[in-house]
Design a protein around this motif. Sequence first.
Motif, short mmCIF file in Angstrom:
data_model
loop_
_atom_site.label_atom_id
_atom_site.label_comp_id
_atom_site.label_asym_id
_atom_site.label_seq_id
_atom_site.Cartn_x
_atom_site.Cartn_y
_atom_site.Cartn_z
N SER A 1 -4.58 -5.85 -5.12
CA SER A 1 -4.12 -6.89 -4.20
C SER A 1 -5.19 -7.98 -4.14
O SER A 1 -6.39 -7.68 -4.05
CB SER A 1 -3.89 -6.31 -2.81
N TYR A 2 -4.75 -9.25 -4.20
CA TYR A 2 -5.67 -10.38 -4.13
C TYR A 2 -5.20 -11.32 -3.03
O TYR A 2 -4.01 -11.67 -2.96
CB TYR A 2 -5.72 -11.12 -5.46
N ARG A 3 -6.13 -11.73 -2.17
CA ARG A 3 -5.80 -12.59 -1.04
C ARG A 3 -6.72 -13.80 -1.04
O ARG A 3 -7.91 -13.70 -1.32
CB ARG A 3 -5.95 -11.82 0.28
N SER B 1 9.11 -9.13 -2.23
CA SER B 1 8.74 -7.73 -2.25
C SER B 1 9.82 -6.99 -3.02
O SER B 1 10.94 -6.84 -2.53
CB SER B 1 8.61 -7.20 -0.82
N PHE C 1 4.40 -7.66 -5.08
CA PHE C 1 4.32 -8.17 -3.72
C PHE C 1 3.66 -9.54 -3.75
O PHE C 1 2.52 -9.68 -4.22
CB PHE C 1 3.51 -7.22 -2.84
N GLY D 1 0.05 -8.93 -5.29
CA GLY D 1 -0.39 -7.59 -5.63
C GLY D 1 0.69 -6.79 -6.31
O GLY D 1 1.85 -7.21 -6.40
N SER E 1 -12.68 -2.50 -1.84
CA SER E 1 -12.32 -3.79 -1.23
C SER E 1 -13.50 -4.74 -1.33
O SER E 1 -14.64 -4.33 -1.54
CB SER E 1 -11.89 -3.61 0.23
N ASN F 1 -1.01 -13.97 -0.77
CA ASN F 1 -1.33 -12.63 -1.24
C ASN F 1 -0.49 -12.34 -2.47
O ASN F 1 0.70 -12.70 -2.52
CB ASN F 1 -0.99 -11.58 -0.18
N ARG G 1 -2.33 -8.73 4.75
CA ARG G 1 -1.42 -8.63 3.60
C ARG G 1 -0.02 -9.18 3.90
O ARG G 1 0.85 -9.09 3.05
CB ARG G 1 -1.30 -7.17 3.16
N PHE H 1 -3.50 1.27 0.18
CA PHE H 1 -4.78 0.58 0.19
C PHE H 1 -5.68 1.07 1.32
O PHE H 1 -6.76 0.55 1.53
CB PHE H 1 -4.57 -0.93 0.29
#
Length: 781
Positions: free
Chosen positions: A691-693, A632, A646, A676, A734, A674, A90, A79
């Motif tokens: 990835s989403y936070r 993970s 993840f 992803g 991003s 998080n 993350r 990323f």
Amino acid sequence: MKRNVLAAAMSRVLVCALVAPMGFAATFNTARAADAPADASPDPKQLDSVVVQADIAYRNRTDAVAPVLSYDLEYFQRFEPLTVGDMLKRVPSVAFVSDVLEYDGAQLRGLDPGYTQILINGKKVPGAGNDRSFFVDRIPAELVERIEIVRSTSANRSGDAVAGALNIVLRDAYEFDGKYVRLGALRFDDGEIKPTYGAVASGEVGGGRLLGGFNVQGRYNPKAKRSDRFEEPDGDFTDREDQDDTRDGDDYSANLSYTRDLGTGRLSVDGFYVRTDRTETEHSVEYNDPASTSRDHLLSINDQVETIRQDNWSLGVEYVLDMAGGRTEFDLDYARFDDDTRSTEEESGFDDEDAPPSFDEREGTRTLTDTRDSEAMFKLAHKRGVGGATLEFGVDVMDKRRETTLQVSEVDTDEEGAALPPYEDFDRNDSRIDETRVDPYLMFSGTRGALAWEAGLRYETTDVDVAFDDEDASNDYSTLLPSAHLKWDFTRADRLLFSVGRTVRRPNFDQVLPLTLEEEFGDNDFTGNPTLDPERAWGVDFGYERRLGTRGVFGVNVFYRDVQDLIEIVNTGEPSSTALDDYDDEVEEFLDENPGATPTTPGYPAFDPDSFVYTARNVGDGRVYGIEFDLSTPLTALGLPDTGLFVNYSWLDSDVTDDFGERRFNNQAKYVYNVGFIHDVRDWGMSFGASYRRQGDAFARLLAEEVATSYDGDLEVFVEKRFGDNLSLRLTGSNLLDAHKDEVFHKFDNAADQRDRDYDEFELETESSGPVYQLIMRYSF
């Protein structure tokens, strides 16, 4: 110029310009120094693996007895994080209450940054803020080998870790071999393009190993803000402010590491340098209408330009050798930071009593801040076997000196269109902070079958001397910090961990300054308290961890902190300067109407203040607790071995009782998570992922002000193409959801109004920034 204007400004800049002078001497982190004999020479990791990753990287399962989560750079690299802040967003339980796209003050378990200890190579580093916090966005991701979350304290580390510690392990010559270059560019929502480039090389030199690297990073963040203000919630509209806020600059960094065997030991020399050149520009316009931009509704025009030049450098030497039947470590580090900040704010005000508002006055303030911070650190530690256990003892010594000079000039004109007078007459304040710490410790550890344990004591002593102009004060305190850990590998895949320990949080620097700040909290004044003790906390962590296949890991952890001697703002009972001025005005008006009146005259004003002088004291207690999950793993069980999943989720809570009732710890997010994935298409030499936070709402209640903060989610995606074994190209996007930060401000004049909900102002503010795209090429040779 009133003295309190300078004092208030000084309190905000004192100790807060620091961008982390770093004593980075320890190329042996705690695990390497403890376990590696002097003649150990394992093959170093090839740097080209950072260029072309053959496999998806997952969270490491460490053998440490203390609960530690470890993430290699490769875990984040696809990323293309720019800074350590981008990496930390993350990992589990790390929240930020910063501007959009800013990840500076890391809040482990959602607590204020001052509760989180930031370590570099296992060593404590100085922080940027009055709360001793450290801005993690100042460290380029390119310099990092891995990130460790240390959930509970140990005797051989500083005890300033109520929430836990984040250990940033930098690359060093002992661990890496090879060389590569990195070239790329970032494109921002307004069309601005910023470059990024750097190189790293490592190899054998002069009988040892040398690593050198440099990095140039363009930094840019254009933000739009809007504030709507009302008399009270659901009350009448008062004004609106539209603001553009742009941060534009470049960060330059370089590091050097040299390691070689010498005699029966290993010598390491490390240096680090970072320069920040940045300009922050704000332009805001205020109207008395919720929608119009007409001159007929104009209340003010404000422009602020701040230029920042900061230089950090450090040099450290470490020698670890066989000695006296065990292993002895000597560390000597020196670090210095220089800051030169020039801020100019100019505002044109218009009188709202006229229709349309007429020009009233144009004011300007120029603030010059010069800070120098230096730290000298020394460590002596010895480790040896005793019976069936390992004994480690040592002492950490630190001497810190910070000097700040603040100069302020104010000018004005009442002629519309006229230029402001030159900034010539500057009022000056000087401050100095000297802090000396001597922290001895003793620790035992051992294993018995599937059980591993560690127990220790650390005794921390601190002497502080603070001076502000011709006023000075001093204080000293000491704390005994026990800690213990137990790790039980009850199967080959399953592990239980239990930890208990005592930690501290030292007072903020601005809380102990010997000065009084007028109207620091609404109409209330604040005076520093040099006799403050640190907050102290007992903490417990209980975790379960399971290995999934050969690479996956699942973990769950429950934590609890009992915080005592909380530092809270309390009323001294003395009337504030505002209350005194209001009373003097009231008496003067009464005497004008009643010449010759005395205090015995009927109707003579009675002094009944509603605002006071407040100070900080150790008067409170609080609890922090929560549960943390992380996963993970490759999806091999689903027939997708080239897909990595993840997930981490942390539920966070706390309770504190202040003068207004119960609340959570200020600015603690209710949750952070998080999720992803990464998928490799091996036949095409490609990868892609997302990835989403998201973090929950936060709330802070201070004297005369309450703030609720919420954030939108942050979506990131990447696509990678690999060309052979030496070249990779990555496109990353991003903030693809145009995240907003929303704040609700409840403002009051004093504590009585706050209890009665008698508002001075109610404000809704929203801040947004657009997507950022970066294209990065890496080439190894």
